[in-house]
Design an enzyme around this catalytic site. Structure first.
Site, PDB file in Angstrom:
ATOM      1  N   ASP A 103       5.045   8.861   7.538  1.00  0.00           N
ATOM      2  CA  ASP A 103       4.352  10.124   7.269  1.00  0.00           C
ATOM      3  C   ASP A 103       3.594  10.630   8.490  1.00  0.00           C
ATOM      4  O   ASP A 103       3.554  11.824   8.758  1.00  0.00           O
ATOM      5  CB  ASP A 103       3.321   9.937   6.152  1.00  0.00           C
ATOM      6  CG  ASP A 103       4.001   9.684   4.828  1.00  0.00           C
ATOM      7  OD1 ASP A 103       5.245   9.591   4.815  1.00  0.00           O
ATOM      8  OD2 ASP A 103       3.287   9.574   3.811  1.00  0.00           O
ATOM      9  N   GLU A 114       4.220  10.390  11.533  1.00  0.00           N
ATOM     10  CA  GLU A 114       5.107  11.022  12.495  1.00  0.00           C
ATOM     11  C   GLU A 114       5.486  12.420  11.991  1.00  0.00           C
ATOM     12  O   GLU A 114       5.504  13.392  12.744  1.00  0.00           O
ATOM     13  CB  GLU A 114       6.357  10.140  12.669  1.00  0.00           C
ATOM     14  CG  GLU A 114       7.381  10.648  13.644  1.00  0.00           C
ATOM     15  CD  GLU A 114       6.913  10.599  15.099  1.00  0.00           C
ATOM     16  OE1 GLU A 114       5.847  10.003  15.366  1.00  0.00           O
ATOM     17  OE2 GLU A 114       7.595  11.192  15.950  1.00  0.00           O
ATOM     18  N   SER A 172      -0.129  22.542  -2.657  1.00  0.00           N
ATOM     19  CA  SER A 172      -0.331  21.360  -1.845  1.00  0.00           C
ATOM     20  C   SER A 172      -1.773  21.385  -1.329  1.00  0.00           C
ATOM     21  O   SER A 172      -2.505  22.329  -1.601  1.00  0.00           O
ATOM     22  CB  SER A 172       0.712  21.471  -0.748  1.00  0.00           C
ATOM     23  OG  SER A 172       0.424  20.636   0.269  1.00  0.00           O
ATOM     24  N   LYS A 227      -6.883   9.875  -3.096  1.00  0.00           N
ATOM     25  CA  LYS A 227      -5.603  10.565  -2.891  1.00  0.00           C
ATOM     26  C   LYS A 227      -4.496   9.533  -3.083  1.00  0.00           C
ATOM     27  O   LYS A 227      -4.252   8.687  -2.229  1.00  0.00           O
ATOM     28  CB  LYS A 227      -5.513  11.184  -1.505  1.00  0.00           C
ATOM     29  CG  LYS A 227      -4.224  11.981  -1.352  1.00  0.00           C
ATOM     30  CD  LYS A 227      -4.204  12.845  -0.125  1.00  0.00           C
ATOM     31  CE  LYS A 227      -3.021  13.802  -0.140  1.00  0.00           C
ATOM     32  NZ  LYS A 227      -1.722  13.157  -0.289  1.00  0.00           N
ATOM     33  N   LYS A 236     -13.057  18.163  -3.970  1.00  0.00           N
ATOM     34  CA  LYS A 236     -12.824  19.407  -4.694  1.00  0.00           C
ATOM     35  C   LYS A 236     -14.166  20.041  -5.047  1.00  0.00           C
ATOM     36  O   LYS A 236     -15.083  19.327  -5.461  1.00  0.00           O
ATOM     37  CB  LYS A 236     -12.043  19.140  -5.993  1.00  0.00           C
ATOM     38  CG  LYS A 236     -10.663  18.554  -5.748  1.00  0.00           C
ATOM     39  CD  LYS A 236      -9.956  18.166  -7.033  1.00  0.00           C
ATOM     40  CE  LYS A 236      -8.594  17.570  -6.691  1.00  0.00           C
ATOM     41  NZ  LYS A 236      -7.916  16.974  -7.848  1.00  0.00           N
ATOM     42  N   CYS A 296      14.630 -24.796  22.906  1.00  0.00           N
ATOM     43  CA  CYS A 296      13.231 -24.381  22.868  1.00  0.00           C
ATOM     44  C   CYS A 296      12.931 -23.602  24.147  1.00  0.00           C
ATOM     45  O   CYS A 296      13.201 -24.097  25.243  1.00  0.00           O
ATOM     46  CB  CYS A 296      12.336 -25.609  22.765  1.00  0.00           C
ATOM     47  SG  CYS A 296      10.598 -25.205  23.043  1.00  0.00           S
ATOM     48  N   CYS A 304      10.259 -25.949  26.317  1.00  0.00           N
ATOM     49  CA  CYS A 304      10.557 -27.258  26.907  1.00  0.00           C
ATOM     50  C   CYS A 304      12.054 -27.521  27.053  1.00  0.00           C
ATOM     51  O   CYS A 304      12.442 -28.520  27.639  1.00  0.00           O
ATOM     52  CB  CYS A 304       9.901 -28.372  26.093  1.00  0.00           C
ATOM     53  SG  CYS A 304      10.715 -28.672  24.525  1.00  0.00           S
ATOM     54  N   CYS A 350       6.993 -31.324  24.085  1.00  0.00           N
ATOM     55  CA  CYS A 350       6.968 -29.875  24.284  1.00  0.00           C
ATOM     56  C   CYS A 350       5.534 -29.421  24.526  1.00  0.00           C
ATOM     57  O   CYS A 350       4.661 -29.621  23.685  1.00  0.00           O
ATOM     58  CB  CYS A 350       7.544 -29.187  23.052  1.00  0.00           C
ATOM     59  SG  CYS A 350       7.468 -27.398  23.145  1.00  0.00           S
TER      60      CYS A 350
HETATM   61  S1  IVH Z   1      -5.007  17.989  -6.382  1.00  0.00           S
HETATM   62  C1  IVH Z   1      -3.941  22.487  -5.788  1.00  0.00           C
HETATM   63  N1  IVH Z   1      -5.812  15.506  -6.418  1.00  0.00           N
HETATM   64  O1  IVH Z   1      -1.488  15.271  -2.960  1.00  0.00           O
HETATM   65  C2  IVH Z   1      -4.133  21.081  -5.407  1.00  0.00           C
HETATM   66  N2  IVH Z   1      -3.699  15.980  -5.465  1.00  0.00           N
HETATM   67  O2  IVH Z   1      -0.884  17.537  -0.892  1.00  0.00           O
HETATM   68  C3  IVH Z   1      -3.427  20.136  -6.290  1.00  0.00           C
HETATM   69  N3  IVH Z   1      -2.499  13.987  -4.672  1.00  0.00           N
HETATM   70  O3  IVH Z   1       0.937  17.217  -4.478  1.00  0.00           O
HETATM   71  C4  IVH Z   1      -3.503  18.727  -5.886  1.00  0.00           C
HETATM   72  N4  IVH Z   1      -4.026  12.524  -5.240  1.00  0.00           N
HETATM   73  O4  IVH Z   1       0.791  14.791  -5.171  1.00  0.00           O
HETATM   74  C5  IVH Z   1      -4.837  16.358  -6.059  1.00  0.00           C
HETATM   75  N5  IVH Z   1      -6.655  13.328  -6.526  1.00  0.00           N
HETATM   76  C6  IVH Z   1      -5.681  14.184  -6.195  1.00  0.00           C
HETATM   77  C7  IVH Z   1      -4.491  13.735  -5.584  1.00  0.00           C
HETATM   78  C8  IVH Z   1      -3.520  14.683  -5.227  1.00  0.00           C
HETATM   79  C9  IVH Z   1      -2.831  12.703  -4.703  1.00  0.00           C
HETATM   80  C10 IVH Z   1      -1.247  14.514  -4.110  1.00  0.00           C
HETATM   81  C11 IVH Z   1      -0.467  15.381  -5.043  1.00  0.00           C
HETATM   82  C12 IVH Z   1      -0.313  16.685  -4.337  1.00  0.00           C
HETATM   83  C13 IVH Z   1      -0.576  16.329  -2.914  1.00  0.00           C
HETATM   84  C14 IVH Z   1      -1.220  17.491  -2.217  1.00  0.00           C
END
Ligand code: IVH
Length: 717
Positions: free
Chosen positions: A43, A45, A92, A131, A330, A448, A451, A472
């Site tokens: 990820d 990368e 996302s 996350k 959030k 080896c 040795c 050795c």
């Molecule tokens: S909230 C509008 N909460 O991260 C935002 N996402 O890049 C909705 N994820 O697609 C996402 N843990 O698969 C939210 N505690 C969490 C999360 C979470 C993992 C993932 C989820 C999402 C991606 C966002």
């Protein structure tokens, strides 16, 4: 991804062609990741390429295209599952990769700016969450019944994976009650909530993460290996593979779990739907409806508490039974979330703050073979330095010949390196498309490398061993280091560099030579100061008084670890007794097997060791040099109140170190294990105990604190 795609000259200018190349690569890798569940690169990368493209597009807005990977959510629905158009798009999260302080502060500052708050306004209230490293899922309930489960797909259209998700035990198929007075106790008992649940709205979409626990992942891979089937790189890929498995029966054999973290479409409040004011309240309600919500969800006031959360979760990350790749912040008030709104693919009210990646790409500079104390040859990959899991890694063990073959690691290869927690770095896999054309296949040497003695691989064994024994120098060095280590006779200051010099210059060959070392020979060594030499002489002197278990362990008999050495000492009391019975020509199995922990292989190894005249000679010479040990009373006399009990130690104890607690338990006849199972008698828990304590509670294993342990030790068996 072919290296030749990079920096192709083009009439459109170097930036335009780089943008083109990056888009091609990102499309390719997004397809491997989201559609095929079989990524080729880590990820970190992918994120690096993604950020490079974002930066170029920001600098050259004329190059921006709607189809660019930066303009859309990664996945695309697979054709083999029915498509589902999401009622509310699945977006996302913006990602911060900065350190604790900057990552959280810049998010907080952005939120405050957008809401036009001044410095005198109170701190913003956030919810901080884990996350999860799995895949996003939308669960749709109508009249309290699960009617559809869909993946995120491209955010607009996902895949209908309802059949497979029905097999996930943690996903409720029916919700407790659509109205509280109708509750007939359908809600799973595990929700732990006793307050009256809000009525479940007629339409409810719950969003969360499908993931696989690490232990389930290990077990699945073990099963796959047994069946000769493909193993999975990590729990997330295994989870994604299971969700997209076309045969729900196969999917059902791959244990998945679920955590809820938000909502999709829900009956509006005006039509009788729930009227939440905060995200926290929403999560609590989801819990009361029977959805698993992570215990680590926390309310945080302002950037300071977000920073503390990131720091504290980061520290405990490896104790969790599942993978996370960061935390999520959030804004708690839903009205403020609405006010903040979205930009392209991401909400302004939330951010993902990642931890240092545990997987990175690097290249193999060489494969060396190391010789261990017992002659075991271990291939080790020398790597171009890479920052992974919080440290710079320059080498990784490849374990043995079979492992190197299985992964087909070669010099010049680009590899994925993983380092999680304190676990030693590991080569997870190779990127074959980046292999130089002439990279030679690795073969284990049959001699080896130190040795030159024959290296042999015994039938049924995975390892090659140098047959040189103490001829050795590598084995001699390791034997000396082993003898001098803290848990053996403890010779302070006797480190690898010094032992290398002592053995390489021929000053010492055997263990007893250590005690013949004088100031003169030490001072003759390269870069040896008066004071250090003096310290070593004193440390050697001090080490002469030891205990039988430490001495036995220090001898480095194969299969005799600390616990076995202690058990042998307890049982026989005197070294002469152990050497005596093992010198008998008849197999000593019965006598040795009376000792706890000593099975036939260990017994045979002890027997062979003391049969060798040169080993007996080493013991005699050590004695002659003045090494003495206190010999334990034979077992019958010593009280063993903890005999037959197995302990697991977790957290920080108020006064004892873990080693001290372990010594006390073992001295009283108990055993100390690394992980909690049904066979564990007690978990000894101190401050900040993590997942082991949770596991103990899950399995109803008794939990002790330090005081209770000390009380047990004073109780006669
Ligand atoms: S909230 C509008 N909460 O991260 C935002 N996402 O890049 C909705 N994820 O697609 C996402 N843990 O698969 C939210 N505690 C969490 C999360 C979470 C993992 C993932 C989820 C999402 C991606 C966002």
């Amino acid at each position: 991804m072919a290296a030749s795609h990079l920096h192709e000259p083009s009439e459109a200018g170097p930036d335009a062609s780089r943008v083109e190349a990056l888009r091609r690569q990102l499309h390719h890798h997004a397809h491997r990741y989201y559609v095929l569940d079989d990524p080729e690169i880590p990820d970190a990368e992918y994120d690096r390429l993604f950020r490079e493209l974002q930066a170029l597009e920001a600098a050259h807005p004329e190059l921006l295209r709607p189809g660019s990977p930066t303009q859309r959510v990664g996945g695309r629905a697979l054709d083999r599952f029915a498509n589902v158009r999401h009622a509310v798009p699945m977006l996302s999260l913006r990602t911060e990769t900065d350190t604790e302080a900057t990552g959280a502060s810049s998010f907080d500052a952005r939120v405050r700016r957008e809401l036009a708050l001044s410095d005198t306004d109170p701190p913003m209230e956030y919810v901080a969450e884990l996350k999860f490293d799995g895949l996003a899922m939308n669960l749709r309930y109508e009249a309290g019944t699960l009617v559809q489960a869909a993946t995120r797909g491209d955010g607009e259209v996902g895949e209908d994976v309802t059949q497979n998700i029905r097999t996930v035990g943690q996903v409720p198929l029916k919700l407790g009650a659509v109205r509280p007075e109708l509750d007939e106790g359908h809600a799973p008992a595990s929700t732990g909530s006793t307050r009256t649940a809000l009525p479940v709205p007629p339409v409810l979409e719950v969003r969360g993460e499908i993931y696989m626990r690490r232990d389930d992942f290990e077990a699945l891979n073990a099963r796959q290996r047994e069946r000769g089937e493909k193993t999975f790189v990590n729990p997330r890929n295994a989870a994604a593979g299971a969700v997209r498995q076309l045969d729900p029966k196969v999917a059902g054999e791959r244990p998945l779990s679920f955590f809820a973290y938000g909502l999709g479409e829900v009956t509006p409040a005006a039509q009788g739907g729930p009227a939440f004011e905060t995200h926290y309240e929403l999560l609590q309600t989801l819990k009361s409806w029977g959805f698993p919500v992570a215990a680590q969800v926390q309310i945080a006031q302002g950037a300071t508490e977000l920073i503390a959360y990131h720091e504290s979760i980061g520290r405990r990350r490896d104790e969790l039974p599942f993978d996370i790749d960061g935390v999520v912040y959030k804004v708690n008030r839903l009205a403020l979330q609405q006010q903040l709104g979205f930009v392209t693919r991401e909400p302004r009210w939330a951010v993902a703050h990642k931890f240092p990646a545990q997987e990175q790409l690097t290249t193999v500079l060489g494969i060396e073979v190391q010789v261990g104390r017992t002659g075991k040859l271990t291939p080790v990959a020398r790597l171009a330095p890479v920052f992974v899991g919080g440290v710079t890694v320059t080498n990784a063990t490849l374990h043995n010949e079979d492992e190197v073959r299985r992964k087909d690691v070669r010099v010049g290869d680009t590899v994925i390196v993983r380092r999680a927690g304190d676990v030693i770095p590991e080569v997870v896999g190779v990127l074959p498309e980046r292999r130089p054309p002439d990279a030679p296949i690795f073969t284990m040497p049959h001699e080896c490398p130190v040795c030159g003695s024959a290296a042999v691989r015994e039938e049924g064994e995975a390892d090659y061993r140098c047959s040189g024994g103490l001829f050795c120098s590598a084995q001699r060095k390791q034997a000396i280091l082993h003898f001098g280590q803290r848990r053996a006779v403890e010779i302070e200051g006797l480190g690898e560099r010094l032992v290398d010099q002592l053995v390489d210059t021929g000053v010492i060959r055997t263990l007893p030579d250590l005690y013949r070392l004088g100031l003169t020979s030490l001072l003759a060594l390269d870069r040896m100061a008066d004071k250090s030499a003096q310290n070593i002489v004193e440390a050697l002197q001090k080490s002469k008084q030891t205990t039988l278990p430490r001495f036995l362990f220090g001898l480095g008999i194969r299969h005799v670890g600390e616990a076995t050495a202690k058990a042998l000492a307890q049982h026989f009391g005197k070294l002469d007794a152990i050497m005596g019975i093992t010198a008998e020509s008849a197999p000593p199995a019965e006598r040795l097997a009376e000792v706890d922990d000593v099975g036939p292989i260990v017994a045979e190894s002890i027997h062979t060791f003391f049969q060798q005249p040169h080993n007996r000679e080493v013991v005699e010479q050590l004695r002659a040099c003045g090494v003495t040990w206190t010999e334990a009373e034979p077992a019958a006399a010593a009280p063993r109140p903890l005999a037959g009990k197995t302990f697991v130690i977790t957290g920080t104890l108020p006064t004892l170190s873990r080693d001290q607690a372990k010594d006390l338990i073992e001295a009283a006849g108990g055993k100390v294990a690394g992980s909690v199972s049904r066979k564990t008698s007690y978990v000894l828990a101190g401050a900040e105990a993590g997942s082991k304590l949770a596991r103990a509670q899950e399995l109803a294993v008794a939990v002790l604190d330090e005081a209770a342990l000390l009380a047990l030790l004073n109780t006669p068996a």
